[in-house]
Write a protein that holds these residues in place. Structure first.
Motif, PDB file in Angstrom:
ATOM      1  N   TYR A  18      -0.309   4.132   8.157  1.00  0.00           N
ATOM      2  CA  TYR A  18      -0.241   5.411   7.976  1.00  0.00           C
ATOM      3  C   TYR A  18      -1.237   6.089   8.634  1.00  0.00           C
ATOM      4  CZ  TYR A  18      -0.633   9.970   5.366  1.00  0.00           C
ATOM      5  OH  TYR A  18      -0.645  11.275   4.855  1.00  0.00           O
ATOM      6  N   ALA A  19      -0.922   7.249   9.602  1.00  0.00           N
ATOM      7  CA  ALA A  19      -1.842   7.868  10.644  1.00  0.00           C
ATOM      8  C   ALA A  19      -1.297   9.219  10.591  1.00  0.00           C
ATOM      9  CB  ALA A  19      -1.650   7.045  11.796  1.00  0.00           C
ATOM     10  N   GLN A  20      -2.544  10.265  10.980  1.00  0.00           N
ATOM     11  CA  GLN A  20      -2.386  11.296  11.221  1.00  0.00           C
ATOM     12  C   GLN A  20      -1.390  12.150  12.547  1.00  0.00           C
ATOM     13  OE1 GLN A  20      -5.840  13.644  11.089  1.00  0.00           O
ATOM     14  NE2 GLN A  20      -4.795  15.793  10.503  1.00  0.00           N
ATOM     15  N   LEU A  21      -1.403  11.108  13.564  1.00  0.00           N
ATOM     16  CA  LEU A  21      -0.893  11.641  14.499  1.00  0.00           C
ATOM     17  C   LEU A  21       0.035  10.330  15.256  1.00  0.00           C
ATOM     18  CD1 LEU A  21      -0.325  13.252  17.042  1.00  0.00           C
ATOM     19  CD2 LEU A  21      -2.599  12.630  18.027  1.00  0.00           C
ATOM     20  N   THR A  22       1.414  10.508  15.287  1.00  0.00           N
ATOM     21  CA  THR A  22       2.310   9.509  15.552  1.00  0.00           C
ATOM     22  C   THR A  22       2.941   9.933  17.141  1.00  0.00           C
ATOM     23  OG1 THR A  22       2.709   9.069  13.275  1.00  0.00           O
ATOM     24  CG2 THR A  22       4.546   8.346  14.720  1.00  0.00           C
ATOM     25  N   ILE A  23       2.930   8.858  17.943  1.00  0.00           N
ATOM     26  CA  ILE A  23       3.792   8.701  19.084  1.00  0.00           C
ATOM     27  C   ILE A  23       4.985   7.916  18.851  1.00  0.00           C
ATOM     28  CG2 ILE A  23       3.751   8.465  21.563  1.00  0.00           C
ATOM     29  CD1 ILE A  23       1.583  10.258  20.576  1.00  0.00           C
ATOM     30  N   ASP A  47       0.977  -1.215   0.024  1.00  0.00           N
ATOM     31  CA  ASP A  47      -0.029  -0.095  -0.184  1.00  0.00           C
ATOM     32  C   ASP A  47       0.739   1.172  -0.061  1.00  0.00           C
ATOM     33  OD1 ASP A  47      -1.853   2.122   0.719  1.00  0.00           O
ATOM     34  OD2 ASP A  47      -2.946   0.951   1.928  1.00  0.00           O
ATOM     35  N   VAL A  48       1.002   2.081  -0.930  1.00  0.00           N
ATOM     36  CA  VAL A  48       1.711   3.257  -1.208  1.00  0.00           C
ATOM     37  C   VAL A  48       1.483   4.131  -0.033  1.00  0.00           C
ATOM     38  CG1 VAL A  48      -0.089   4.690  -2.242  1.00  0.00           C
ATOM     39  CG2 VAL A  48       2.301   4.942  -2.791  1.00  0.00           C
ATOM     40  N   SER A  49       0.082   4.267   1.056  1.00  0.00           N
ATOM     41  CA  SER A  49       0.368   4.935   1.851  1.00  0.00           C
ATOM     42  C   SER A  49       1.422   4.648   2.999  1.00  0.00           C
ATOM     43  CB  SER A  49      -1.101   4.895   2.615  1.00  0.00           C
ATOM     44  OG  SER A  49      -1.311   3.690   3.314  1.00  0.00           O
ATOM     45  N   GLU A  50       1.900   3.675   3.177  1.00  0.00           N
ATOM     46  CA  GLU A  50       2.849   3.217   3.991  1.00  0.00           C
ATOM     47  C   GLU A  50       4.262   3.759   3.484  1.00  0.00           C
ATOM     48  OE1 GLU A  50       2.993  -0.940   5.266  1.00  0.00           O
ATOM     49  OE2 GLU A  50       0.833  -1.028   4.898  1.00  0.00           O
ATOM     50  N   LEU A  51       4.261   4.384   2.522  1.00  0.00           N
ATOM     51  CA  LEU A  51       5.502   5.056   2.378  1.00  0.00           C
ATOM     52  C   LEU A  51       5.268   6.641   2.365  1.00  0.00           C
ATOM     53  CD1 LEU A  51       6.265   3.191  -0.947  1.00  0.00           C
ATOM     54  CD2 LEU A  51       7.504   2.713   1.096  1.00  0.00           C
ATOM     55  N   TYR A  52       4.215   7.150   2.463  1.00  0.00           N
ATOM     56  CA  TYR A  52       4.174   8.659   2.578  1.00  0.00           C
ATOM     57  C   TYR A  52       4.717   9.156   3.815  1.00  0.00           C
ATOM     58  CZ  TYR A  52      -0.177   8.300  -0.220  1.00  0.00           C
ATOM     59  OH  TYR A  52      -1.021   8.116  -0.871  1.00  0.00           O
ATOM     60  N   GLY A  53       5.928   9.904   3.306  1.00  0.00           N
ATOM     61  CA  GLY A  53       6.845  10.532   4.467  1.00  0.00           C
ATOM     62  C   GLY A  53       7.683   9.485   5.078  1.00  0.00           C
ATOM     63  N   ARG A  54       7.813   8.203   4.618  1.00  0.00           N
ATOM     64  CA  ARG A  54       8.577   7.102   5.354  1.00  0.00           C
ATOM     65  C   ARG A  54       9.536   6.490   4.464  1.00  0.00           C
ATOM     66  NH1 ARG A  54       6.364   1.674   6.423  1.00  0.00           N
ATOM     67  NH2 ARG A  54       7.346   0.932   8.261  1.00  0.00           N
ATOM     68  N   GLN A  55      10.755   6.370   4.762  1.00  0.00           N
ATOM     69  CA  GLN A  55      11.884   5.807   3.927  1.00  0.00           C
ATOM     70  C   GLN A  55      11.843   4.389   4.490  1.00  0.00           C
ATOM     71  OE1 GLN A  55      14.979   8.706   4.011  1.00  0.00           O
ATOM     72  NE2 GLN A  55      15.233   8.546   6.639  1.00  0.00           N
TER      73      GLN A  55
END
Length: 447
Positions: free
Chosen positions: A193-198, A8-16
């Motif tokens: 993919y989430a809007q808020l990450t802890i 799923d491409v969303s798992e690559l949003y802003g993530r390397q």
């Protein structure tokens, strides 16, 4: 270790991530980018994930390949396999109400909260300097609410796993309608993919231009403080236009210098939310305690204090300097007291989470611990004893943070902070003076 392929491409949003973890169909997607993470120079290699250099003779692999040993604990990056990422699109569904917290801020907290909103709105870098137990987390809520409502991606990071684990349910409750994820090395949950990450600050190394707002809690804490790789990760994980908020009760000398020279803006809150003063440190001397420990003896004062607390069912933390001190101290206590009343806990303890949970749920009366529990954890109604407080492992900030575990709740805003030491070190003197100074400023606010 089982590698889960990303489809799923969303798992690559802003993530390397390593290209070997990405399904072939995604690698040809036009919004997916690749880059070689290792740059080889004449004498060293440069890692683009952690920003650190390593001599070439320390990181060479067969076939003219090189890897980065600095950030290898996350997974190995090398010259032959690219890292893959996709640009952050802020593709979030905003559900109302964003803020589900119903609490009220004090006037002083409200002022800091307004500063935070302004920092997030204008993409500033700012320090919130507030005493332990001031309610830093609650002061973030309105700023985070506004950022989430505007579709921004927000991250709260801390150097300590325990802080993240304690923070996550509180944030989850406050933002019940927002997609959220908790990331740390001990969490088996798969990424989404989430809007808020802890997350822990180490996990920031996995992100690239992801966050519009990044909050670093306990910014003066090991392993973040003075770690160039983690500071690089902060810059790398945030967008070019982004807000960064640092939180601490005990800023470093470097931070206070930057505040004095107007290189860093700051909000300051010297009083706890319940308006009671910080419990002050009592220092008692214990001569030759380490020599006596080798003879399986503990100071009478320590034994008396523990006996007194057990009889009163008073919960507490007993801090000791070294991991090697835990078992001998526990063994001596077991000869005199019911050993089911406590556990020992340290950073690499496999049962650390479970033991902290047992203390939080009042299944244990006390923990014997290293500095791993000096900050970021709240056990209501506890006292603290620091045994061997003169040891160099206890810095001024560490001792202030330990003292700050006491009196955090309105139903018991006081408690005992006892330091047992062979001598009155500079760190102990500074911790005592810092708490007195904060209380002096708090008294002025209380009028």
């Amino acid at each position: 270790m089982v590698i889960i392929m990303i489809k799923d491409v969303s798992e690559l949003y802003g993530r390397q991530v390593n290209a070997t973890m990405v399904d072939e169909s995604l690698l040809n997607n036009s919004i997916v980018h690749k880059y070689v993470p290792i740059k080889v120079n004449s004498n060293n290699i440069y890692c683009k994930r952690c920003g650190q250099k390593t001599p070439v003779n320390r990181c060479n692999l067969p076939n003219n390949n090189y890897y980065c040993p600095v950030c290898i604990n996350l997974d190995r990056v090398n010259k032959s396999i690219p890292l893959v990422y996709a640009d952050e699109p802020n593709d979030f569904e905003i559900k109302q109400p964003v803020l589900t917290w119903q609490g009220q801020l004090t006037n002083e907290q409200e002022k800091c909260s307004k500063d935070i909103i302004e920092v997030f709105q204008n993409n500033k870098t700012h320090l919130l300097w507030a005493v332990t137990g001031a309610g830093k987390t609650e002061m973030l809520f309105k700023g985070i609410e506004k950022a989430l409502t505007e579709g921004k991606r927000v991250c709260i990071a801390s150097p300590r796993v325990d802080v993240c684990v304690e923070l996550y349910p509180r944030i989850k409750e406050a933002f019940g309608n927002t997609s959220m994820i908790l990331l740390h090395g001990r969490n088996p949950q798969p990424y989404h993919y989430a809007q808020l990450t802890i997350c822990t600050t180490h996990q920031l190394l996995r992100f690239y231009r992801a966050f519009d707002v990044l909050i670093i809690d306990e910014v003066d804490s090991f392993p973040f403080v003075n770690n160039e790789g983690l500071h690089f990760a902060v810059e790398n994980a945030t967008k070019k236009r982004s807000a960064k908020l640092f939180l601490t009760a005990t800023p470093t000398n470097e931070m206070t210098k930057r505040i004095r020279t107007n290189k860093l803006s700051a909000s300051y809150l010297p009083i706890r939310f319940h308006r009671h003063l910080l419990p002050e440190i009592k220092l008692k001397y214990t001569k030759k305690w380490r020599e006596n420990l080798k003879k399986q003896k503990l100071p009478k004062l320590l034994l008396h204090k523990i006996d007194e607390k057990i009889k009163r069912n008073q919960r507490f933390l007993l801090f000791v300097p070294r991991i090697a001190d835990l078992k001998p101290i526990s063994d001596i206590l077991a000869k005199q007291f019911d050993s089911s009343k406590w556990e020992t806990v340290f950073s690499s303890d496999d049962k650390r989470m479970e033991k902290v949970s047992d203390m939080r749920e009042q299944r244990k009366l006390f923990l014997i611990t290293t500095t791993i529990l000096e900050r970021g954890v709240t056990f209501p109604g506890i006292d603290v004893i620091v045994f061997g407080a003169e040891d160099e492992v206890f810095s001024t900030s560490s001792l202030v943070q330990i003292a700050g575990r006491v009196g955090r709740k309105l139903d018991r805003p006081t408690g005992e902070v006892l330091f047992l030491a062979e001598e009155n070190t500079l760190a102990i003197k500074s911790a005592i003076n810092q708490i007195k100074y904060m209380n002096k400023k708090a008294k002025k606010l209380n009028g």
